[in-house]
Design a protein around this motif. Structure first.
Motif, PDB file in Angstrom:
ATOM      1  N   ILE A  79      37.496  40.797  34.698  1.00  0.00           N
ATOM      2  CA  ILE A  79      38.798  41.447  34.890  1.00  0.00           C
ATOM      3  C   ILE A  79      39.595  40.745  35.984  1.00  0.00           C
ATOM      4  O   ILE A  79      39.048  40.348  37.010  1.00  0.00           O
ATOM      5  N   ASP A  80      40.904  40.637  35.772  1.00  0.00           N
ATOM      6  CA  ASP A  80      41.794  40.126  36.816  1.00  0.00           C
ATOM      7  C   ASP A  80      41.815  41.099  37.983  1.00  0.00           C
ATOM      8  O   ASP A  80      41.801  42.323  37.780  1.00  0.00           O
ATOM      9  N   LYS A  81      41.853  40.540  39.193  1.00  0.00           N
ATOM     10  CA  LYS A  81      41.798  41.361  40.393  1.00  0.00           C
ATOM     11  C   LYS A  81      42.961  41.043  41.317  1.00  0.00           C
ATOM     12  O   LYS A  81      43.416  39.899  41.381  1.00  0.00           O
ATOM     13  N   VAL A  82      43.402  42.069  42.026  1.00  0.00           N
ATOM     14  CA  VAL A  82      44.401  41.938  43.079  1.00  0.00           C
ATOM     15  C   VAL A  82      43.741  42.464  44.340  1.00  0.00           C
ATOM     16  O   VAL A  82      43.211  43.579  44.350  1.00  0.00           O
ATOM     17  N   HIS A  95      39.632  34.796  39.110  1.00  0.00           N
ATOM     18  CA  HIS A  95      40.318  35.952  38.517  1.00  0.00           C
ATOM     19  C   HIS A  95      41.031  36.809  39.568  1.00  0.00           C
ATOM     20  O   HIS A  95      41.475  37.907  39.253  1.00  0.00           O
ATOM     21  N   THR A  96      41.105  36.337  40.807  1.00  0.00           N
ATOM     22  CA  THR A  96      41.659  37.143  41.896  1.00  0.00           C
ATOM     23  C   THR A  96      42.866  36.478  42.525  1.00  0.00           C
ATOM     24  O   THR A  96      42.888  35.270  42.729  1.00  0.00           O
ATOM     25  N   ARG A  97      43.856  37.305  42.847  1.00  0.00           N
ATOM     26  CA  ARG A  97      44.986  36.819  43.637  1.00  0.00           C
ATOM     27  C   ARG A  97      45.175  37.743  44.836  1.00  0.00           C
ATOM     28  O   ARG A  97      44.912  38.947  44.763  1.00  0.00           O
ATOM     29  N   ILE A  98      45.627  37.170  45.928  1.00  0.00           N
ATOM     30  CA  ILE A  98      45.860  37.912  47.166  1.00  0.00           C
ATOM     31  C   ILE A  98      47.318  38.330  47.213  1.00  0.00           C
ATOM     32  O   ILE A  98      48.216  37.537  46.918  1.00  0.00           O
TER      33      ILE A  98
END
Length: 185
Positions: A79-82, A95-98
């Protein structure tokens, strides 16, 4: 428009410290199913660092002691994560952005998009979202434990008026834990 789902494990006395509960295979299956329907996971830095790299490593190696843990790890990893942080400089997870801006503004923006629900976890970020009326569903898995200490769920929340929720689903696990699903009333 996406909905925002807040899901968390808690003890009978409202403790949400991840070391106080005792989720078993059934509980992990419950959260795996819930996450498999999500399009984005959103966390603050502390919760994110508890989850990553632990779950992605388990997903890659399939090193969990049970099938349920390995299944959860695979779903979590995909899953994409924020991650909301003003101090985190970079992340290794592809899959992660800050996001360093206001979590409520970003979730409100994401909520306006088409797509699968946004799942939020932890305490601080969900509390901010609840205060702004951005959470649509609440999933509490209550464990039959009285922790007696630790961080309490929504301990610092400040609402202008009471938030009335409607219980729409319950699930009893063999362990005595209970999953409670609420929506805005």
């Amino acid at each position: 428009m996406r909905k925002v789902i807040f899901a968390i494990n808690i003890t009978l006395d409202g403790n949400c410290d991840h070391t106080k509960g005792n989720p078993d295979g059934e509980v992990h299956d419950y959260f795996t199913e819930l996450l498999s329907g999500a399009g984005i996971l959103a966390y603050g830095r502390k919760t994110y660092e508890l989850m990553v790299p632990f779950w992605p490593d388990m997903a890659r190696d399939q090193s969990g002691p049970t099938k349920e843990l390995n299944d959860f790890a695979k779903v979590f990893d995909a899953i994409d994560k924020v991650v909301f942080s003003r101090t985190l400089a970079n992340v290794e997870d592809a899959h992660t952005r800050i996001v360093s801006t206001d979590p409520c503004d970003e979730i409100d923006r994401l909520k306006q998009e088409e797509g699968k629900p946004i799942s939020v976890g932890g305490v601080d970020i969900p509390s901010q979202l609840i205060e702004r009326g951005l959470v649509d569903e609440y999933h509490f898995v209550v464990h039959p434990i009285i922790a007696g200490e630790g961080r309490r769920l929504m301990g610092g929340i400040n609402l202008m008026e009471s938030l009335h929720l409607k219980l729409v689903e319950t699930k009893l696990f063999k362990s005595g834990s209970v999953a409670l699903k609420y929506v805005k009333g």
